[in-house]
Scaffold this motif. Structure first.
Motif, PDB file in Angstrom:
ATOM      1  N   LEU A  51       8.278  10.220 -20.417  1.00 23.71           N
ATOM      2  CA  LEU A  51       9.595  10.073 -19.789  1.00 23.71           C
ATOM      3  C   LEU A  51       9.475   9.830 -18.297  1.00 23.71           C
ATOM      4  O   LEU A  51       8.571  10.354 -17.634  1.00 23.71           O
ATOM      5  CB  LEU A  51      10.433  11.332 -20.040  1.00 23.71           C
ATOM      6  CG  LEU A  51      10.749  11.600 -21.505  1.00 23.71           C
ATOM      7  CD1 LEU A  51      11.383  12.973 -21.657  1.00 23.71           C
ATOM      8  CD2 LEU A  51      11.662  10.519 -22.064  1.00 23.71           C
ATOM      9  N   ARG A  52      10.416   9.042 -17.776  1.00 26.24           N
ATOM     10  CA  ARG A  52      10.494   8.713 -16.354  1.00 26.24           C
ATOM     11  C   ARG A  52      11.924   8.947 -15.870  1.00 26.24           C
ATOM     12  O   ARG A  52      12.874   8.509 -16.509  1.00 26.24           O
ATOM     13  CB  ARG A  52      10.105   7.248 -16.093  1.00 26.24           C
ATOM     14  CG  ARG A  52       8.745   6.863 -16.674  1.00 26.24           C
ATOM     15  CD  ARG A  52       7.603   7.542 -15.953  1.00 26.24           C
ATOM     16  NE  ARG A  52       6.317   7.148 -16.495  1.00 26.24           N
ATOM     17  CZ  ARG A  52       5.494   7.962 -17.116  1.00 26.24           C
ATOM     18  NH1 ARG A  52       5.810   9.235 -17.307  1.00 26.24           N
ATOM     19  NH2 ARG A  52       4.323   7.529 -17.550  1.00 26.24           N
ATOM     20  N   LEU A  53      12.052   9.616 -14.733  1.00 24.63           N
ATOM     21  CA  LEU A  53      13.351   9.967 -14.165  1.00 24.63           C
ATOM     22  C   LEU A  53      13.662   9.052 -12.982  1.00 24.63           C
ATOM     23  O   LEU A  53      12.887   8.995 -12.026  1.00 24.63           O
ATOM     24  CB  LEU A  53      13.327  11.430 -13.701  1.00 24.63           C
ATOM     25  CG  LEU A  53      14.565  11.947 -12.990  1.00 24.63           C
ATOM     26  CD1 LEU A  53      15.757  11.988 -13.942  1.00 24.63           C
ATOM     27  CD2 LEU A  53      14.289  13.323 -12.400  1.00 24.63           C
ATOM     28  N   CYS A  54      14.777   8.356 -13.034  1.00 23.61           N
ATOM     29  CA  CYS A  54      15.209   7.537 -11.906  1.00 23.61           C
ATOM     30  C   CYS A  54      15.634   8.469 -10.780  1.00 23.61           C
ATOM     31  O   CYS A  54      16.502   9.325 -10.961  1.00 23.61           O
ATOM     32  CB  CYS A  54      16.387   6.643 -12.311  1.00 23.61           C
ATOM     33  SG  CYS A  54      17.092   5.719 -10.929  1.00 23.61           S
ATOM     34  N   ARG A  55      15.014   8.305  -9.625  1.00 21.86           N
ATOM     35  CA  ARG A  55      15.302   9.194  -8.498  1.00 21.86           C
ATOM     36  C   ARG A  55      16.505   8.747  -7.672  1.00 21.86           C
ATOM     37  O   ARG A  55      16.839   9.371  -6.683  1.00 21.86           O
ATOM     38  CB  ARG A  55      14.072   9.342  -7.611  1.00 21.86           C
ATOM     39  CG  ARG A  55      12.967  10.181  -8.248  1.00 21.86           C
ATOM     40  CD  ARG A  55      13.411  11.619  -8.590  1.00 21.86           C
ATOM     41  NE  ARG A  55      13.944  12.315  -7.467  1.00 21.86           N
ATOM     42  CZ  ARG A  55      13.256  13.107  -6.651  1.00 21.86           C
ATOM     43  NH1 ARG A  55      11.979  13.303  -6.867  1.00 21.86           N
ATOM     44  NH2 ARG A  55      13.843  13.708  -5.636  1.00 21.86           N
ATOM     45  N   GLU A  56      17.177   7.700  -8.124  1.00 23.71           N
ATOM     46  CA  GLU A  56      18.411   7.300  -7.455  1.00 23.71           C
ATOM     47  C   GLU A  56      19.643   7.816  -8.203  1.00 23.71           C
ATOM     48  O   GLU A  56      20.595   8.255  -7.582  1.00 23.71           O
ATOM     49  CB  GLU A  56      18.500   5.782  -7.309  1.00 23.71           C
ATOM     50  CG  GLU A  56      19.673   5.353  -6.440  1.00 23.71           C
ATOM     51  CD  GLU A  56      19.531   3.965  -5.877  1.00 23.71           C
ATOM     52  OE1 GLU A  56      20.574   3.408  -5.497  1.00 23.71           O
ATOM     53  OE2 GLU A  56      18.413   3.436  -5.780  1.00 23.71           O
ATOM     54  N   CYS A  57      19.607   7.799  -9.551  1.00 26.37           N
ATOM     55  CA  CYS A  57      20.806   8.172 -10.307  1.00 26.37           C
ATOM     56  C   CYS A  57      20.584   9.231 -11.378  1.00 26.37           C
ATOM     57  O   CYS A  57      21.538   9.752 -11.940  1.00 26.37           O
ATOM     58  CB  CYS A  57      21.441   6.943 -10.937  1.00 26.37           C
ATOM     59  SG  CYS A  57      20.518   6.270 -12.347  1.00 26.37           S
ATOM     60  N   ASP A 103       0.822  -1.209   0.000  1.00 28.25           N
ATOM     61  CA  ASP A 103       0.000   0.000   0.000  1.00 28.25           C
ATOM     62  C   ASP A 103       0.857   1.260   0.000  1.00 28.25           C
ATOM     63  O   ASP A 103       0.377   2.332  -0.335  1.00 28.25           O
ATOM     64  CB  ASP A 103      -0.912   0.018   1.229  1.00 28.25           C
ATOM     65  CG  ASP A 103      -1.993  -1.048   1.149  1.00 28.25           C
ATOM     66  OD1 ASP A 103      -2.381  -1.430   0.037  1.00 28.25           O
ATOM     67  OD2 ASP A 103      -2.448  -1.481   2.218  1.00 28.25           O
ATOM     68  N   VAL A 104       2.095   1.117   0.437  1.00 30.71           N
ATOM     69  CA  VAL A 104       3.020   2.250   0.511  1.00 30.71           C
ATOM     70  C   VAL A 104       4.373   1.836  -0.038  1.00 30.71           C
ATOM     71  O   VAL A 104       4.722   0.661  -0.053  1.00 30.71           O
ATOM     72  CB  VAL A 104       3.186   2.760   1.961  1.00 30.71           C
ATOM     73  CG1 VAL A 104       1.876   3.291   2.511  1.00 30.71           C
ATOM     74  CG2 VAL A 104       3.722   1.675   2.862  1.00 30.71           C
ATOM     75  N   CYS A 105       5.144   2.816  -0.450  1.00 30.34           N
ATOM     76  CA  CYS A 105       6.502   2.572  -0.926  1.00 30.34           C
ATOM     77  C   CYS A 105       7.418   2.398   0.282  1.00 30.34           C
ATOM     78  O   CYS A 105       7.418   3.222   1.195  1.00 30.34           O
ATOM     79  CB  CYS A 105       6.967   3.746  -1.775  1.00 30.34           C
ATOM     80  SG  CYS A 105       8.712   3.648  -2.236  1.00 30.34           S
ATOM     81  N   THR A 106       8.204   1.348   0.264  1.00 35.42           N
ATOM     82  CA  THR A 106       9.144   1.080   1.343  1.00 35.42           C
ATOM     83  C   THR A 106      10.582   1.415   0.944  1.00 35.42           C
ATOM     84  O   THR A 106      11.524   0.987   1.599  1.00 35.42           O
ATOM     85  CB  THR A 106       9.055  -0.397   1.775  1.00 35.42           C
ATOM     86  OG1 THR A 106       9.349  -1.230   0.643  1.00 35.42           O
ATOM     87  CG2 THR A 106       7.675  -0.728   2.324  1.00 35.42           C
ATOM     88  N   HIS A 107      10.734   2.194  -0.132  1.00 33.65           N
ATOM     89  CA  HIS A 107      12.059   2.515  -0.654  1.00 33.65           C
ATOM     90  C   HIS A 107      12.328   4.019  -0.691  1.00 33.65           C
ATOM     91  O   HIS A 107      13.139   4.503  -1.476  1.00 33.65           O
ATOM     92  CB  HIS A 107      12.209   1.931  -2.059  1.00 33.65           C
ATOM     93  CG  HIS A 107      12.060   0.447  -2.085  1.00 33.65           C
ATOM     94  ND1 HIS A 107      10.828  -0.167  -2.197  1.00 33.65           N
ATOM     95  CD2 HIS A 107      12.980  -0.535  -1.967  1.00 33.65           C
ATOM     96  CE1 HIS A 107      11.001  -1.477  -2.164  1.00 33.65           C
ATOM     97  NE2 HIS A 107      12.288  -1.724  -2.014  1.00 33.65           N
ATOM     98  N   LEU A 108      11.649   4.774   0.156  1.00 31.52           N
ATOM     99  CA  LEU A 108      11.785   6.234   0.144  1.00 31.52           C
ATOM    100  C   LEU A 108      13.218   6.684   0.406  1.00 31.52           C
ATOM    101  O   LEU A 108      13.625   7.754  -0.055  1.00 31.52           O
ATOM    102  CB  LEU A 108      10.844   6.868   1.167  1.00 31.52           C
ATOM    103  CG  LEU A 108       9.348   6.647   0.921  1.00 31.52           C
ATOM    104  CD1 LEU A 108       8.526   7.266   2.044  1.00 31.52           C
ATOM    105  CD2 LEU A 108       8.925   7.187  -0.432  1.00 31.52           C
ATOM    106  N   ASP A 109      14.002   5.863   1.085  1.00 25.42           N
ATOM    107  CA  ASP A 109      15.386   6.229   1.388  1.00 25.42           C
ATOM    108  C   ASP A 109      16.287   6.238   0.154  1.00 25.42           C
ATOM    109  O   ASP A 109      17.418   6.702   0.214  1.00 25.42           O
ATOM    110  CB  ASP A 109      15.972   5.308   2.456  1.00 25.42           C
ATOM    111  CG  ASP A 109      15.988   3.857   2.043  1.00 25.42           C
ATOM    112  OD1 ASP A 109      15.123   3.441   1.241  1.00 25.42           O
ATOM    113  OD2 ASP A 109      16.865   3.113   2.531  1.00 25.42           O
ATOM    114  N   THR A 110      15.787   5.750  -0.985  1.00 25.46           N
ATOM    115  CA  THR A 110      16.589   5.754  -2.212  1.00 25.46           C
ATOM    116  C   THR A 110      16.348   6.997  -3.060  1.00 25.46           C
ATOM    117  O   THR A 110      16.983   7.162  -4.101  1.00 25.46           O
ATOM    118  CB  THR A 110      16.299   4.502  -3.068  1.00 25.46           C
ATOM    119  OG1 THR A 110      14.949   4.558  -3.559  1.00 25.46           O
ATOM    120  CG2 THR A 110      16.520   3.231  -2.278  1.00 25.46           C
ATOM    121  N   ILE A 111      15.437   7.857  -2.637  1.00 26.77           N
ATOM    122  CA  ILE A 111      15.126   9.071  -3.401  1.00 26.77           C
ATOM    123  C   ILE A 111      16.199  10.121  -3.139  1.00 26.77           C
ATOM    124  O   ILE A 111      16.493  10.459  -1.996  1.00 26.77           O
ATOM    125  CB  ILE A 111      13.739   9.626  -3.030  1.00 26.77           C
ATOM    126  CG1 ILE A 111      12.649   8.635  -3.429  1.00 26.77           C
ATOM    127  CG2 ILE A 111      13.502  10.983  -3.696  1.00 26.77           C
ATOM    128  CD1 ILE A 111      11.260   9.031  -2.984  1.00 26.77           C
TER     129      ILE A 111
END
Length: 88
Positions: free
Chosen positions: A34-40, A3-11
């Motif tokens: 277009l989609r932007l990778c929020r890690e790199c 139900d929620v994203c558990t990867h917020l620390d990768t933003i």
């Protein structure tokens, strides 16, 4: 599906890698959105595009979150959790 994203620390604050889909620009391909990778910062094309480079980038790198790079859109997508969300 979560139900929620558990990867917020990768933003991260990132700089887009290209003005369009980085991979389509290299190969002469076309994209829909277009989609932007929020890690790199990799700029890839959406799954409605022929090559689906944003998803391919996720599978190659395991970077979990992309953000829509379309004007007026501010949603993000977490691939592992299969959830769309906005940062509040």
């Amino acid at each position: 599906m979560a139900d929620v994203c558990t990867h917020l620390d990768t933003i991260h604050d990132v700089t887009p890698s290209a003005e369009g889909c980085e991979d389509c620009l290299k190969t002469g391909g076309t994209w829909v959105h277009l989609r932007l990778c929020r890690e790199c910062g990799h700029m890839g094309c959406c799954d409605s595009s022929p090559s689906k480079h944003a998803t391919a980038h996720f599978h190659a790198t395991e970077h979990p979150i992309v953000q829509s790079a379309e004007p007026g859109e501010d949603w993000l997508w977490c691939f592992p959790d299969q959830v769309a969300f906005e940062l509040g």
